[in-house]
Design an enzyme around this catalytic site. Structure first.
Site, PDB file in Angstrom:
ATOM      1  N   ARG A 126      -8.340   2.531   0.908  1.00  0.00           N
ATOM      2  CA  ARG A 126      -7.901   3.780   0.249  1.00  0.00           C
ATOM      3  C   ARG A 126      -6.686   3.475  -0.628  1.00  0.00           C
ATOM      4  NH1 ARG A 126      -8.637   9.060   2.168  1.00  0.00           N
ATOM      5  NH2 ARG A 126      -6.393   9.280   2.027  1.00  0.00           N
ATOM      6  N   GLU A 145      -1.119  -8.438   5.149  1.00  0.00           N
ATOM      7  CA  GLU A 145      -0.904  -8.591   6.599  1.00  0.00           C
ATOM      8  C   GLU A 145      -2.218  -8.576   7.380  1.00  0.00           C
ATOM      9  OE1 GLU A 145      -0.556  -5.887   4.916  1.00  0.00           O
ATOM     10  OE2 GLU A 145      -1.089  -4.117   6.105  1.00  0.00           O
ATOM     11  N   CYS A 159       0.825  -1.213   0.000  1.00  0.00           N
ATOM     12  CA  CYS A 159       0.000   0.000   0.000  1.00  0.00           C
ATOM     13  C   CYS A 159       0.861   1.266   0.000  1.00  0.00           C
ATOM     14  CB  CYS A 159      -1.004  -0.042   1.143  1.00  0.00           C
ATOM     15  SG  CYS A 159      -2.351   1.136   0.900  1.00  0.00           S
ATOM     16  N   ARG A 188      -2.395   7.495  -6.210  1.00  0.00           N
ATOM     17  CA  ARG A 188      -2.821   7.326  -4.812  1.00  0.00           C
ATOM     18  C   ARG A 188      -4.343   7.360  -4.699  1.00  0.00           C
ATOM     19  NH1 ARG A 188      -0.555  11.681  -1.167  1.00  0.00           N
ATOM     20  NH2 ARG A 188      -1.582  10.371   0.367  1.00  0.00           N
ATOM     21  N   HIS A 245      -3.513  -5.400   1.301  1.00  0.00           N
ATOM     22  CA  HIS A 245      -2.910  -5.591   2.633  1.00  0.00           C
ATOM     23  C   HIS A 245      -2.852  -7.075   3.015  1.00  0.00           C
ATOM     24  CE1 HIS A 245      -2.614  -1.397   3.902  1.00  0.00           C
ATOM     25  NE2 HIS A 245      -3.675  -1.203   3.132  1.00  0.00           N
TER      26      HIS A 245
END
Lengths: 293, 181
Positions: free
Chosen positions: B131, B168, B79, B106, B166
């Site tokens: 986001r 994680e 990210c 972004r 993500h």
């Protein structure tokens, strides 16, 4: 594709950890906050110290000022609604703010009930003063918490009290045998399943930041040392004599809170902090942290 | 046991520490330049890329990060980490390190209400986008290792892997295991 899941909401809270969320009252301040390294801004028309000074009913901000800030910064933009005012929250959701703070800093709209937050696509952060209040808010769907402290005072004493209360109670739960947890849930006024989860994991199910009275890098570092995962700074930045430098310093202090030598450098030459208020000088009805049920 | 550092200036570093433990690594929170060279691997986590850039610059971490990438040891950028690793960054334009020959935009899926969960095309890899940035251009030496609706969401160039989602924050540990296990 599944949008706005609880995991996605808590995920944004995870990404805000170790960062500073700054109250800003206009586009210029939002740009200063972003340039100083804020991980998000809270758009509101008056910071808490000014709300205290002015009195009257404090409401959600004008959409025009929120949109103007959204147009000018690339970091998340948050905004506050009144406790229980789910129509203000719907308006903020329609504006696509990144987080809604159902906040005791504004005048409550409902003296019995908070917003049912699972119903919204946008994540919510709520204030808490103790573990029961924290778990009630999570039960309603909050994706992030903040200990309330006493907003707009520049005095960290209440923030410290709330952090110690929440974390002390978590430690107590982890030592309890399972048969005591139902009665403890009753005593806390908290959902049983969340009490069991906290007892097992030794931490809150969502990130918890500190708020209320943070005025210096040392205040921010103290909150981190007491278990906050980051900080909200309201009046402390833009009511100080040099907001740019102070904002930068508080961002640095949250990252390097374990390094007193760096903190000494960071804290040097920041100008005047905001004027503070001693708690004894506040009437009981002036304490914002008491709002919330 | 491999010692893998996670840049812990701001953002989602704590979840990466847990993921590293899950795949048998010793995780290290990295805040100082002198910690970096001794590591076997490195993660640049999510968070706010503007905040990360400022802190990396102010505390002089950039030369040690560049040297680590050049050493060929594995690096995972998720990210905001992907935004830092890209060659060019838009929406708005900002500085980046050029470790991966990709351009990114972004917050290109929209604000937080548009954050979402899904699975990678033709695979059961869970994807959580917050986001998230979008990979808009992929250079000739960059391999696309996961796609969503045809768009690249994970890329690899030599020792550097970049993901716009993500890994994680979901229970699947394949991304961490492939790099650091």
């Amino acid at each position: 594709m599944e949008k706005s899941t609880f995991e996605a909401k808590v995920g944004l809270a995870e990404m805000l950890k170790g960062g500073v969320i700054m109250d800003v009252m206009n586009v210029e301040q939002a740009k200063i906050a972003e340039a100083a390294g804020a991980c998000a801004v809270m758009a509101l028309e008056r910071v808490p110290a000014i709300i205290r000074r002015d009195g009257g009913v404090a409401r959600a901000s004008d959409p025009a000022m929120i949109k103007a800030i959204q147009a000018e910064v690339s970091i998340p933009v948050m905004a506050k609604c009144r406790i229980g005012h789910f129509m203000e929250a719907r308006i903020l959701e329609a504006l696509e703010v990144d987080f809604i703070d159902e906040s005791e800093v504004l005048t409550p709209a409902d003296e019995a009930f908070h917003i049912e937050k699972h119903d919204f696509k946008v994540p919510f952060v709520c204030g808490c003063t103790d573990l029961g209040e924290a778990l009630r808010r999570i039960g309603e769907g909050a994706a992030m918490l903040r200990t309330k402290g006493e907003a707009g005072t520049g005095n960290i004493v209440e923030g410290v009290r709330h952090l110690r209360t929440v974390h002390g109670h978590i430690r107590k739960l982890t030592r309890m045998p399972k048969e005591e947890l139902m009665t403890e849930a009753k005593n806390l006024g908290a959902p049983y399943e969340l009490v069991v989860q906290v007892a097992r994991e030794g931490k809150l199910p969502v990130p918890n930041f500190a708020a209320g009275g943070i005025a210096t890098p040392a205040d921010a570092a103290l909150c981190m040392a007491l278990g906050a995962e980051s900080v909200f700074v309201g009046s402390g930045i833009f009511l100080s004599s040099d907001p740019e430098r102070r904002a930068r310093a508080i961002v640095e202090a949250v990252t390097y809170w374990e390094d007193p030598k760096k903190l000494a450098e960071i804290s040097t030459g920041l100008g005047e902090a905001m004027a503070g208020t001693e708690m004894g000088k506040l009437g009981e009805d002036e304490k914002l942290a008491k709002r919330g049920w | 046991m491999k010692r893998v550092g996670v840049l812990a200036l701001q953002g989602g570093w704590a979840a990466h520490l847990r993921a590293l433990r899950d795949v048998g690594c010793e995780p290290v929170e990295v805040r100082r330049a002198e910690q970096i060279d001794a590591l076997d691997g490195l993660i640049l986590p999510g968070g706010e890329s503007t905040t990360h850039l400022l802190l990396i610059e102010r505390f002089g971490l950039r030369p040690a990060l560049d040297a680590f990438v050049a050493s060929g040891r594995p690096v995972l950028c998720t990210c905001a980490g992907l935004i830092l690793a890209a060659k060019a960054v838009h929406h708005p334009d900002q500085d980046s390190f050029g470790w991966l020959d990709v351009d990114v935009a972004r917050n290109a899926w929209g604000r937080q209400v548009h954050s979402f969960e899904a699975h990678a095309d033709g695979a059961d890899l869970p994807l959580l986008f917050i986001r998230a940035p979008r990979i808009e251009r992929v250079g000739p030496d960059v391999e696309i290792t996961a796609r969503f609706e045809g768009e690249p969401v994970m890329v690899r160039q030599g020792n550097v892997v970049g993901a716009s989602f993500h890994p994680e924050l979901t229970p699947d540990r394949r991304v961490h295991r492939a790099l650091f296990g």
